[in-house]
Write a protein that holds these residues in place. Structure first.
Motif, PDB file in Angstrom:
ATOM      1  N   GLY A 122      28.385  -6.231  19.747  1.00 47.48           N
ATOM      2  CA  GLY A 122      28.358  -7.593  20.441  1.00 47.48           C
ATOM      3  C   GLY A 122      28.054  -8.975  19.475  1.00 47.48           C
ATOM      4  N   THR A 123      28.188  -8.549  18.309  1.00 49.61           N
ATOM      5  CA  THR A 123      28.133  -9.677  17.111  1.00 49.61           C
ATOM      6  C   THR A 123      29.213 -10.284  17.285  1.00 49.61           C
ATOM      7  OG1 THR A 123      28.699  -8.290  15.243  1.00 49.61           O
ATOM      8  CG2 THR A 123      26.388  -8.861  15.485  1.00 49.61           C
ATOM      9  N   ARG A 124      30.486  -9.685  17.436  1.00 48.71           N
ATOM     10  CA  ARG A 124      31.707 -10.318  17.558  1.00 48.71           C
ATOM     11  C   ARG A 124      31.731 -11.597  18.366  1.00 48.71           C
ATOM     12  NH1 ARG A 124      30.980  -6.109  14.447  1.00 48.71           N
ATOM     13  NH2 ARG A 124      32.728  -5.441  13.459  1.00 48.71           N
ATOM     14  N   VAL A 177      32.877 -15.142   7.795  1.00 49.18           N
ATOM     15  CA  VAL A 177      32.003 -16.026   8.931  1.00 49.18           C
ATOM     16  C   VAL A 177      31.241 -17.254   7.813  1.00 49.18           C
ATOM     17  CG1 VAL A 177      29.769 -15.934  10.045  1.00 49.18           C
ATOM     18  CG2 VAL A 177      31.657 -14.263  10.566  1.00 49.18           C
ATOM     19  N   ARG A 178      30.896 -16.637   6.807  1.00 50.38           N
ATOM     20  CA  ARG A 178      29.998 -17.737   5.924  1.00 50.38           C
ATOM     21  C   ARG A 178      30.425 -17.450   4.517  1.00 50.38           C
ATOM     22  NH1 ARG A 178      29.281 -22.945   7.066  1.00 50.38           N
ATOM     23  NH2 ARG A 178      27.290 -23.585   5.374  1.00 50.38           N
ATOM     24  N   GLY A 232      24.051  -7.851  12.014  1.00 52.03           N
ATOM     25  CA  GLY A 232      23.454  -8.993  12.099  1.00 52.03           C
ATOM     26  C   GLY A 232      23.231  -9.919  11.268  1.00 52.03           C
ATOM     27  N   SER A 233      23.631  -9.781   9.774  1.00 49.23           N
ATOM     28  CA  SER A 233      23.611 -10.742   8.719  1.00 49.23           C
ATOM     29  C   SER A 233      24.567 -11.839   9.038  1.00 49.23           C
ATOM     30  CB  SER A 233      23.628  -9.981   7.481  1.00 49.23           C
ATOM     31  OG  SER A 233      25.048  -9.371   7.557  1.00 49.23           O
ATOM     32  N   ALA A 234      25.564 -11.627   9.692  1.00 52.45           N
ATOM     33  CA  ALA A 234      26.693 -12.625  10.102  1.00 52.45           C
ATOM     34  C   ALA A 234      25.998 -13.657  10.951  1.00 52.45           C
ATOM     35  CB  ALA A 234      27.779 -11.766  10.965  1.00 52.45           C
TER      36      ALA A 234
END
Length: 196
Positions: free
Chosen positions: A71-73, A129-130, A101-103
């Motif tokens: 789901g994070t995507r 992502v970052r 979850g860190s993303a």
């Protein structure tokens, strides 16, 4: 301490319930509640259904737990959710992430220049992502200030036990691991899943 667990559709079940099993064995220390952006029933990737409250109903948290999963995507592009994660992360005493979850926290910019880790199989995506985060590929978990981040799925249990040790001492964390008949990897540098 109140523990706010963030859920979203297609979260990874063990990302949540590994740490919850550990923290939940210390009810005199931790009170656990489940939240999502809109509230209601949320489904894990494995089909576990959890009833949640609306995230905006909680103004602050002592411990904020953010899982990963498929789901994070999608949620990485959910601006409202990222804003809520940022607000709650800023006000929380501790922020714990498992897997990707860190993303989600990284997207808020709160991990910029901090050391963090994530699941090995998703590491390149998480880094994209970052890039401003000091991503550490070889780590079972990391701690930078109030931010605890862990590698893939089961690593969240090692991180949660380390968190308990940091707060309450080695004896209590060891007792919890023994009750679970869990072999606790106490060394964040001992990352058996890292390959060069």
């Amino acid at each position: 301490m109140n523990v706010v667990v963030l859920l979203f559709d297609h979260f990874e079940t063990l990302d949540v319930f590994g740490p919850v099993e550990i923290l939940g064995r210390l009810p005199e220390q931790f009170e656990i509640e489940y939240y999502s952006l809109a509230g209601g029933v949320i489904n894990s990737t494995q089909g576990v259904q959890i009833a949640t409250r609306m995230l905006k109903e909680i103004p602050t948290a002592d411990v904020f737990l953010i899982p990963g999963g498929k789901g994070t995507r999608q949620e990485i592009y959910n601006e409202e959710l990222i804003e809520c994660i940022g607000l709650l992360s800023r006000s929380s005493c501790y922020v714990l992430t498992v897997c990707t979850g860190s993303a989600l926290v990284a997207k808020t910019t709160l991990l910029d220049q901090k050391t963090a880790t994530s699941h090995k199989r998703a590491f390149d995506w998480v880094m994209s992502v970052r890039p401003e985060v000091n991503w550490k590929r070889k780590a079972r978990w990391t701690v930078d200030g109030k931010y605890y981040t862990s590698s893939g799925i089961s690593a969240g249990m090692d991180m949660a036990l380390a968190f308990v040790r940091d707060l309450l001492g080695e004896e209590i964390a060891g007792r919890v691991a023994a009750e679970m008949e869990y072999v606790w990897n106490k060394d964040p540098e001992n990352d058996l899943f890292y390959t060069e």
